[in-house]
Scaffold this motif. Structure first.
Motif, PDB file in Angstrom:
ATOM      1  N   LEU A 143       0.872  -1.163   0.000  1.00 61.82           N
ATOM      2  CA  LEU A 143       0.000   0.000   0.000  1.00 61.82           C
ATOM      3  C   LEU A 143       0.913   1.217   0.000  1.00 61.82           C
ATOM      4  CD1 LEU A 143      -3.009   0.913   0.253  1.00 61.82           C
ATOM      5  CD2 LEU A 143      -2.544   1.215   2.682  1.00 61.82           C
ATOM      6  N   VAL A 144       0.755   2.078  -0.999  1.00 62.68           N
ATOM      7  CA  VAL A 144       1.624   3.248  -1.158  1.00 62.68           C
ATOM      8  C   VAL A 144       0.753   4.495  -1.225  1.00 62.68           C
ATOM      9  CG1 VAL A 144       3.307   4.383  -2.664  1.00 62.68           C
ATOM     10  CG2 VAL A 144       3.342   1.907  -2.408  1.00 62.68           C
ATOM     11  N   GLY A 145       1.208   5.552  -0.576  1.00 61.53           N
ATOM     12  CA  GLY A 145       0.430   6.780  -0.614  1.00 61.53           C
ATOM     13  C   GLY A 145       1.258   7.999  -0.276  1.00 61.53           C
ATOM     14  N   TYR A 146       0.570   9.121  -0.244  1.00 61.15           N
ATOM     15  CA  TYR A 146       1.176  10.414   0.049  1.00 61.15           C
ATOM     16  C   TYR A 146       0.236  11.204   0.944  1.00 61.15           C
ATOM     17  CZ  TYR A 146       4.421   9.268  -3.645  1.00 61.15           C
ATOM     18  OH  TYR A 146       5.382   8.642  -4.391  1.00 61.15           O
ATOM     19  N   VAL A 147       0.812  12.044   1.799  1.00 59.23           N
ATOM     20  CA  VAL A 147       0.038  12.903   2.679  1.00 59.23           C
ATOM     21  C   VAL A 147       0.615  14.316   2.588  1.00 59.23           C
ATOM     22  CG1 VAL A 147       1.453  12.309   4.695  1.00 59.23           C
ATOM     23  CG2 VAL A 147      -0.845  13.221   5.036  1.00 59.23           C
ATOM     24  N   GLY A 148      -0.264  15.304   2.675  1.00 55.95           N
ATOM     25  CA  GLY A 148       0.178  16.698   2.616  1.00 55.95           C
ATOM     26  C   GLY A 148      -0.839  17.616   3.263  1.00 55.95           C
ATOM     27  N   ILE A 149      -0.422  18.845   3.489  1.00 59.53           N
ATOM     28  CA  ILE A 149      -1.286  19.847   4.096  1.00 59.53           C
ATOM     29  C   ILE A 149      -1.982  20.626   2.987  1.00 59.53           C
ATOM     30  CG2 ILE A 149      -1.362  21.880   5.601  1.00 59.53           C
ATOM     31  CD1 ILE A 149      -0.505  19.327   7.026  1.00 59.53           C
ATOM     32  N   ALA A 150      -3.297  20.743   3.110  1.00 62.70           N
ATOM     33  CA  ALA A 150      -4.099  21.425   2.094  1.00 62.70           C
ATOM     34  C   ALA A 150      -4.071  22.939   2.282  1.00 62.70           C
ATOM     35  CB  ALA A 150      -5.538  20.936   2.183  1.00 62.70           C
ATOM     36  N   ASP A 151      -4.368  23.644   1.221  1.00 65.01           N
ATOM     37  CA  ASP A 151      -4.693  25.070   1.234  1.00 65.01           C
ATOM     38  C   ASP A 151      -3.529  25.978   1.624  1.00 65.01           C
ATOM     39  OD1 ASP A 151      -5.920  27.531   1.278  1.00 65.01           O
ATOM     40  OD2 ASP A 151      -7.316  27.048   2.873  1.00 65.01           O
ATOM     41  N   VAL A 152      -3.007  26.669   0.653  1.00 63.25           N
ATOM     42  CA  VAL A 152      -1.862  27.560   0.849  1.00 63.25           C
ATOM     43  C   VAL A 152      -2.108  28.594   1.952  1.00 63.25           C
ATOM     44  CG1 VAL A 152      -2.550  29.195  -0.953  1.00 63.25           C
ATOM     45  CG2 VAL A 152      -0.155  28.966  -0.338  1.00 63.25           C
ATOM     46  N   PHE A 153      -3.327  29.056   2.099  1.00 64.79           N
ATOM     47  CA  PHE A 153      -3.606  30.093   3.095  1.00 64.79           C
ATOM     48  C   PHE A 153      -3.559  29.540   4.514  1.00 64.79           C
ATOM     49  CE2 PHE A 153      -5.588  31.575  -0.834  1.00 64.79           C
ATOM     50  CZ  PHE A 153      -4.818  32.714  -1.018  1.00 64.79           C
ATOM     51  N   ALA A 190       3.449  15.304   7.856  1.00 67.50           N
ATOM     52  CA  ALA A 190       3.554  16.307   6.799  1.00 67.50           C
ATOM     53  C   ALA A 190       3.592  17.687   7.441  1.00 67.50           C
ATOM     54  CB  ALA A 190       2.380  16.211   5.838  1.00 67.50           C
ATOM     55  N   GLY A 191       4.684  18.400   7.230  1.00 68.50           N
ATOM     56  CA  GLY A 191       4.802  19.779   7.686  1.00 68.50           C
ATOM     57  C   GLY A 191       4.287  20.728   6.625  1.00 68.50           C
ATOM     58  N   VAL A 192       4.151  21.979   6.987  1.00 67.90           N
ATOM     59  CA  VAL A 192       3.563  22.952   6.070  1.00 67.90           C
ATOM     60  C   VAL A 192       4.440  23.243   4.857  1.00 67.90           C
ATOM     61  CG1 VAL A 192       2.092  24.019   7.803  1.00 67.90           C
ATOM     62  CG2 VAL A 192       4.396  24.888   7.435  1.00 67.90           C
ATOM     63  N   ASP A 193       5.722  22.966   4.926  1.00 70.24           N
ATOM     64  CA  ASP A 193       6.624  23.224   3.796  1.00 70.24           C
ATOM     65  C   ASP A 193       7.092  21.951   3.103  1.00 70.24           C
ATOM     66  OD1 ASP A 193       6.583  26.030   4.243  1.00 70.24           O
ATOM     67  OD2 ASP A 193       8.034  25.781   5.877  1.00 70.24           O
ATOM     68  N   ASP A 194       6.497  20.813   3.437  1.00 69.00           N
ATOM     69  CA  ASP A 194       6.980  19.519   2.936  1.00 69.00           C
ATOM     70  C   ASP A 194       6.407  19.092   1.589  1.00 69.00           C
ATOM     71  OD1 ASP A 194       8.539  19.232   5.178  1.00 69.00           O
ATOM     72  OD2 ASP A 194       7.067  18.005   6.248  1.00 69.00           O
ATOM     73  N   GLY A 195       5.305  19.660   1.160  1.00 75.35           N
ATOM     74  CA  GLY A 195       4.646  19.135  -0.037  1.00 75.35           C
ATOM     75  C   GLY A 195       4.049  17.776   0.280  1.00 75.35           C
ATOM     76  N   TRP A 196       4.068  16.882  -0.697  1.00 72.71           N
ATOM     77  CA  TRP A 196       3.553  15.527  -0.487  1.00 72.71           C
ATOM     78  C   TRP A 196       4.639  14.657   0.145  1.00 72.71           C
ATOM     79  CZ3 TRP A 196      -1.379  14.300  -0.751  1.00 72.71           C
ATOM     80  CH2 TRP A 196      -2.228  15.064  -1.554  1.00 72.71           C
ATOM     81  N   VAL A 197       4.289  13.940   1.209  1.00 69.12           N
ATOM     82  CA  VAL A 197       5.203  13.042   1.908  1.00 69.12           C
ATOM     83  C   VAL A 197       4.746  11.607   1.655  1.00 69.12           C
ATOM     84  CG1 VAL A 197       6.115  12.352   4.158  1.00 69.12           C
ATOM     85  CG2 VAL A 197       5.663  14.775   3.681  1.00 69.12           C
ATOM     86  N   ARG A 198       5.670  10.775   1.187  1.00 72.28           N
ATOM     87  CA  ARG A 198       5.338   9.386   0.823  1.00 72.28           C
ATOM     88  C   ARG A 198       5.272   8.499   2.061  1.00 72.28           C
ATOM     89  NH1 ARG A 198       7.608   4.387  -0.873  1.00 72.28           N
ATOM     90  NH2 ARG A 198       6.810   3.669  -2.884  1.00 72.28           N
TER      91      ARG A 198
END
Length: 89
Positions: A13-23, A48-56
Motif C-alpha cells: 500500500l503506497v500513498g502520500y500525505v500533505g497539508i491542504a490550502d496555501v492560506f 507532513a509539515g507545512v513546507d513539505d509538499g507531499w510526503v510518501r
C-alpha cells in the motif's frame, strides 16, 4: 478516521500525505500526522509539515481483502490534511 471496509490489497500500500490550502499553511504552522491501520494494526505513518509538499508512505500488505483505516491528527483545530493511497500488486 476513515475506514475502507474489505479493501482489495496487493503486496504493498503506497500513498502520500500533505497539508491542504496555501492560506491555512501560511497562517497555521502545525503539521499533520497520518497513520494507516490494517486489520487494527498501525502499518505505516507519516508526518507532513507545512513546507513539505507531499510526503510518501508505504507498507507491505498481504494480498486479499482487509479493512484499512486512515487516521489523521493535528494539534491545530480544523487542520486540513490530504492523502492519496493505492494498493499495488
Amino acid at each position: 478516521r476513515i475506514t475502507f471496509p474489505a479493501l482489495a490489497l496487493g503486496s504493498q500500500l503506497v500513498g502520500y500525505v500533505g497539508i491542504a490550502d496555501v492560506f491555512t499553511r501560511r497562517d497555521v504552522r502545525d503539521s499533520g500526522q497520518l497513520e494507516v491501520e490494517i486489520a487494527g494494526k498501525v502499518v505505516a505513518s507519516a508526518r507532513a509539515g507545512v513546507d513539505d509538499g507531499w510526503v510518501r508512505f508505504a507498507a507491505p500488505t498481504t494480498p486479499g481483502t482487509s479493512d484499512v483505516t486512515i487516521v489523521v491528527r493535528s494539534r491545530a483545530p480544523g487542520r486540513l490534511v490530504c492523502f492519496a493511497a493505492e494498493a499495488r500488486q
